[in-house]
Design an enzyme around this catalytic site. Structure first.
Site, PDB file in Angstrom:
ATOM      1  N   GLU A 263       0.844  -1.195   0.000  1.00 38.83           N
ATOM      2  CA  GLU A 263       0.000   0.000   0.000  1.00 38.83           C
ATOM      3  C   GLU A 263       0.877   1.241   0.000  1.00 38.83           C
ATOM      4  O   GLU A 263       2.030   1.219   0.456  1.00 38.83           O
ATOM      5  CB  GLU A 263      -0.896  -0.007   1.244  1.00 38.83           C
ATOM      6  CG  GLU A 263      -1.869   1.155   1.311  1.00 38.83           C
ATOM      7  CD  GLU A 263      -2.882   1.014   2.444  1.00 38.83           C
ATOM      8  OE1 GLU A 263      -3.826   1.823   2.496  1.00 38.83           O
ATOM      9  OE2 GLU A 263      -2.729   0.085   3.261  1.00 38.83           O
TER      10      GLU A 263
ATOM     11  N   ASN B 119     -12.471  -1.190  -0.903  1.00 40.44           N
ATOM     12  CA  ASN B 119     -11.741  -1.758   0.230  1.00 40.44           C
ATOM     13  C   ASN B 119     -12.332  -1.233   1.536  1.00 40.44           C
ATOM     14  O   ASN B 119     -12.599  -0.034   1.661  1.00 40.44           O
ATOM     15  CB  ASN B 119     -10.265  -1.355   0.170  1.00 40.44           C
ATOM     16  CG  ASN B 119      -9.556  -1.616   1.491  1.00 40.44           C
ATOM     17  OD1 ASN B 119      -9.204  -2.747   1.799  1.00 40.44           O
ATOM     18  ND2 ASN B 119      -9.347  -0.572   2.285  1.00 40.44           N
ATOM     19  N   GLU B 120     -12.553  -2.124   2.474  1.00 37.62           N
ATOM     20  CA  GLU B 120     -13.060  -1.753   3.797  1.00 37.62           C
ATOM     21  C   GLU B 120     -14.182  -0.718   3.673  1.00 37.62           C
ATOM     22  O   GLU B 120     -14.174   0.331   4.328  1.00 37.62           O
ATOM     23  CB  GLU B 120     -11.925  -1.252   4.697  1.00 37.62           C
ATOM     24  CG  GLU B 120     -10.930  -2.352   5.018  1.00 37.62           C
ATOM     25  CD  GLU B 120      -9.960  -2.005   6.135  1.00 37.62           C
ATOM     26  OE1 GLU B 120      -9.988  -0.858   6.625  1.00 37.62           O
ATOM     27  OE2 GLU B 120      -9.169  -2.881   6.524  1.00 37.62           O
TER      28      GLU B 120
ATOM     29  N   TYR C 277      -6.472  -8.807  11.954  1.00 42.89           N
ATOM     30  CA  TYR C 277      -5.115  -8.576  12.431  1.00 42.89           C
ATOM     31  C   TYR C 277      -4.932  -9.203  13.810  1.00 42.89           C
ATOM     32  O   TYR C 277      -5.859  -9.214  14.627  1.00 42.89           O
ATOM     33  CB  TYR C 277      -4.810  -7.080  12.500  1.00 42.89           C
ATOM     34  CG  TYR C 277      -4.605  -6.442  11.145  1.00 42.89           C
ATOM     35  CD1 TYR C 277      -3.371  -6.502  10.503  1.00 42.89           C
ATOM     36  CD2 TYR C 277      -5.649  -5.802  10.485  1.00 42.89           C
ATOM     37  CE1 TYR C 277      -3.174  -5.926   9.259  1.00 42.89           C
ATOM     38  CE2 TYR C 277      -5.461  -5.228   9.230  1.00 42.89           C
ATOM     39  CZ  TYR C 277      -4.221  -5.293   8.632  1.00 42.89           C
ATOM     40  OH  TYR C 277      -4.036  -4.730   7.388  1.00 42.89           O
TER      41      TYR C 277
ATOM     42  N   GLU D  69      -5.962  -8.943   4.037  1.00 41.34           N
ATOM     43  CA  GLU D  69      -5.193  -8.219   5.064  1.00 41.34           C
ATOM     44  C   GLU D  69      -5.141  -9.084   6.318  1.00 41.34           C
ATOM     45  O   GLU D  69      -6.176  -9.407   6.894  1.00 41.34           O
ATOM     46  CB  GLU D  69      -5.814  -6.849   5.376  1.00 41.34           C
ATOM     47  CG  GLU D  69      -5.668  -5.839   4.248  1.00 41.34           C
ATOM     48  CD  GLU D  69      -6.074  -4.425   4.639  1.00 41.34           C
ATOM     49  OE1 GLU D  69      -5.931  -4.070   5.828  1.00 41.34           O
ATOM     50  OE2 GLU D  69      -6.536  -3.675   3.746  1.00 41.34           O
TER      51      GLU D  69
ATOM     52  N   GLN E 197       2.434  -5.888   5.781  1.00 36.00           N
ATOM     53  CA  GLN E 197       2.573  -5.624   4.362  1.00 36.00           C
ATOM     54  C   GLN E 197       3.946  -6.041   3.884  1.00 36.00           C
ATOM     55  O   GLN E 197       4.741  -6.510   4.679  1.00 36.00           O
ATOM     56  CB  GLN E 197       2.307  -4.160   4.050  1.00 36.00           C
ATOM     57  CG  GLN E 197       0.869  -3.735   4.283  1.00 36.00           C
ATOM     58  CD  GLN E 197       0.615  -2.296   3.857  1.00 36.00           C
ATOM     59  OE1 GLN E 197       1.421  -1.637   3.233  1.00 36.00           O
ATOM     60  NE2 GLN E 197      -0.548  -1.793   4.229  1.00 36.00           N
TER      61      GLN E 197
END
Length: 518
Positions: free
Chosen positions: A61, A208-209, A275, A331, A380
């Site tokens: 990103e 995204n999101e 996460y 992610e 990432q």
């Protein structure tokens, strides 16, 4: 060899309950020290699902120093580069067979307008990255540079489109610019900018999101919006673009339910984000110098991935019983507080042997759900969150997580092998086969004490073997620019093969892969 019934309390159950009980016996071996070692029966002749190589995908990103400094240094840099892409990073990524790179975000994707990042670099519009640090970017890394990176690494494209602040026309024209070979305004513009040949874009994310930074939408609204936008993600070639809908944040099962109910027939995949955290989002803890309890709390958070995939898959099965739609975990990874003295918006953190445990356990979970999980992208790739690589000027180091991906590359596109028998506490494993070889990967996430595991491969005639290990000597063992080999992939010898049985003695805080050749 001794045998023990699965549950001694079964003897006291009623006859009705006994009929329902599985009385398979579990074999144990007692070594000379009295320790108990489980024997895992490996069913090499039983067909299993393919472990998609795209499970080993990366995420790059426009965030912190991931793109600028991490990937892009510019053509005039003293750091060795190919048209601005730094070559040490490219060579490291090639070593672990990176199959796909997701770009340009993340939250950044829904404020990215692709036309700002093409054409002569001196004419490109500068922008402010409002999500990540408020820094100004010169847009020197855009569509052409991204596809050049993919070409150098040998990876597939996963482009994330702008739904939050972009238009349908903008998205349609981007897809045309990238993939259309014929005569059209966008294709001709691409040719004028130096790329005569169109690129192949294997994956495309529609937003995204969208439940958060991508627009704070309700699932019903996003589902309708997805159906509209994806209509204009045209297939300009005989290789259809794999279209990915924005899925839920962690355990938002209502989001999955509503989006699948409204839009399942129009998608090829749907995303999931999770996460690993030590103590929740509001109390992020440091990546190093942590107490023992934080070792296990992070691992417990990582292991929640199995529950999330199981429950979300159950919802997906209602609307997609044939499992046509892939679950895309684009992610995932450890998230800590940033390193002292760094920009809080850059999400730069150290990477330790604890993160190697998280990577191994998570990849094992993806394997076990290979019939539904078709791609994953760790967050990432460089210099951000649980990164493969860290750079500082012209220096680059490989992290413990990188070395786990190096160990696990043998599982890419392999067939998952079914096994009978469970791992002991604080250990885990995965087994696959490909090209006449069986790969066994094991992890011991105890903080002290070795663990012995035995794998019975009676259906596989072992002729040769080789193995590698990644291990730490303390809970926060990590590599630095002064000492880059504290945690590294090395040859592993503490295993034996006899009568088609593999016995592995694994030290604490370690991951190993044993490659068995038939």
């Amino acid at each position: 060899m001794f045998f023990k019934k699965e549950n001694q309390s079964d003897m006291n159950e009623s006859k009705k309950d006994i009929k329902k009980k599985d009385f398979r016996i579990k074999p144990y071996i007692y070594d000379f020290k009295g320790a108990i070692t489980m024997t895992i029966r490996v069913l090499t002749n039983k067909e299993g699902p393919q472990i998609s190589k795209h499970i080993y995908g990366q995420f790059a990103e426009h965030l912190g120093r991931c793109i600028y400094e991490g990937v892009w240094v510019g053509e005039d840099s003293d750091i060795p580069n190919n048209k601005g892409i730094r070559l040490d990073v490219v060579e490291a990524l090639k070593q672990i067979n990176v199959p796909v790179i997701r770009w340009p975000g993340g939250c950044f994707a829904d404020e990215y307008h692709w036309k700002d990042g093409i054409g002569p670099k001196e004419d490109r519009k500068t922008i402010v990255n409002t999500h990540w640090g408020g820094v100004t970017e010169n847009n020197h890394f855009g569509t052409h540079e991204y596809f050049h990176l993919l070409e150098l690494v040998g990876a597939d494209a996963y482009v994330n489109g702008n739904v939050g602040s972009g238009t349908v026309q903008e998205m349609q024209e981007w897809v045309e610019y990238i993939t259309f070979e014929g005569e059209s305004p966008m294709a001709n513009w691409r040719k004028e900018n130096g790329s005569e040949k169109a690129w192949e874009m294997k994956f495309f994310g529609v937003g995204n999101e969208s439940w958060g930074c991508g627009g704070n939408m309700r699932p019903e609204y996003y589902a309708d919006l997805y159906r509209r936008y994806r209509t204009y993600v045209r297939n300009y070639t005989d290789k259809p673009v794999y279209k990915i809908a924005c899925g839920p944040n962690v355990d938002d099962y209502n989001w999955m339910e509503q989006v699948m109910k409204i839009a399942a027939p129009y998608m090829d995949g749907i995303s999931l984000h999770h996460y690993s955290l030590v103590d929740g989002w509001t109390n992020k803890r440091p990546a190093t110098n942590f107490p023992e309890k934080e070792w296990f709390s992070l691992i417990d958070s990582a292991k929640k991935m199995d529950e999330l995939i199981t429950k979300h898959s159950t919802i997906m099965d209602k609307y997609d019983p044939d499992k046509r739609v892939g679950l895309i975990v684009d992610e995932w990874g450890s998230w800590f507080s940033v390193e002292n003295g760094t920009n809080p918006g850059f999400l730069y953190q150290q990477n330790t042997i604890r993160d190697a445990m998280v990577a191994s356990l998570t990849l094992n979970i993806f394997h076990r759900h290979a019939n539904r999980v078709k791609m994953a992208n760790i967050a990432q790739m460089v210099n951000v969150l649980q990164a493969m690589l860290l750079t500082e000027g012209d220096k680059m180091i490989k992290t413990p997580t990188y070395h786990v991906f190096d160990l696990y590359k043998h599982h890419q596109d392999a067939e998952l092998i079914d096994t009978y028998g469970e791992a002991k506490t604080n250990t885990d494993f995965t087994v696959s086969k490909k090209d006449g070889q069986v790969a066994v990967s094991v992890v011991n996430y105890n903080i002290d004490g070795t663990e012995e595991m035995e794998f019975d491969l009676s259906d596989f005639d072992i002729s040769d073997s080789e193995a590698w290990i990644v291990a730490g000597d303390k809970m926060d063992a990590h590599n630095t620019f002064e000492n880059s080999e504290v945690v590294a992939k090395t040859e592993f010898k503490d295993f034996s093969v006899e009568n088609n049985k593999l016995t592995v003695t694994l030290p604490a805080m370690s991951v190993a892969t044993i490659l068995l050749k038939g």
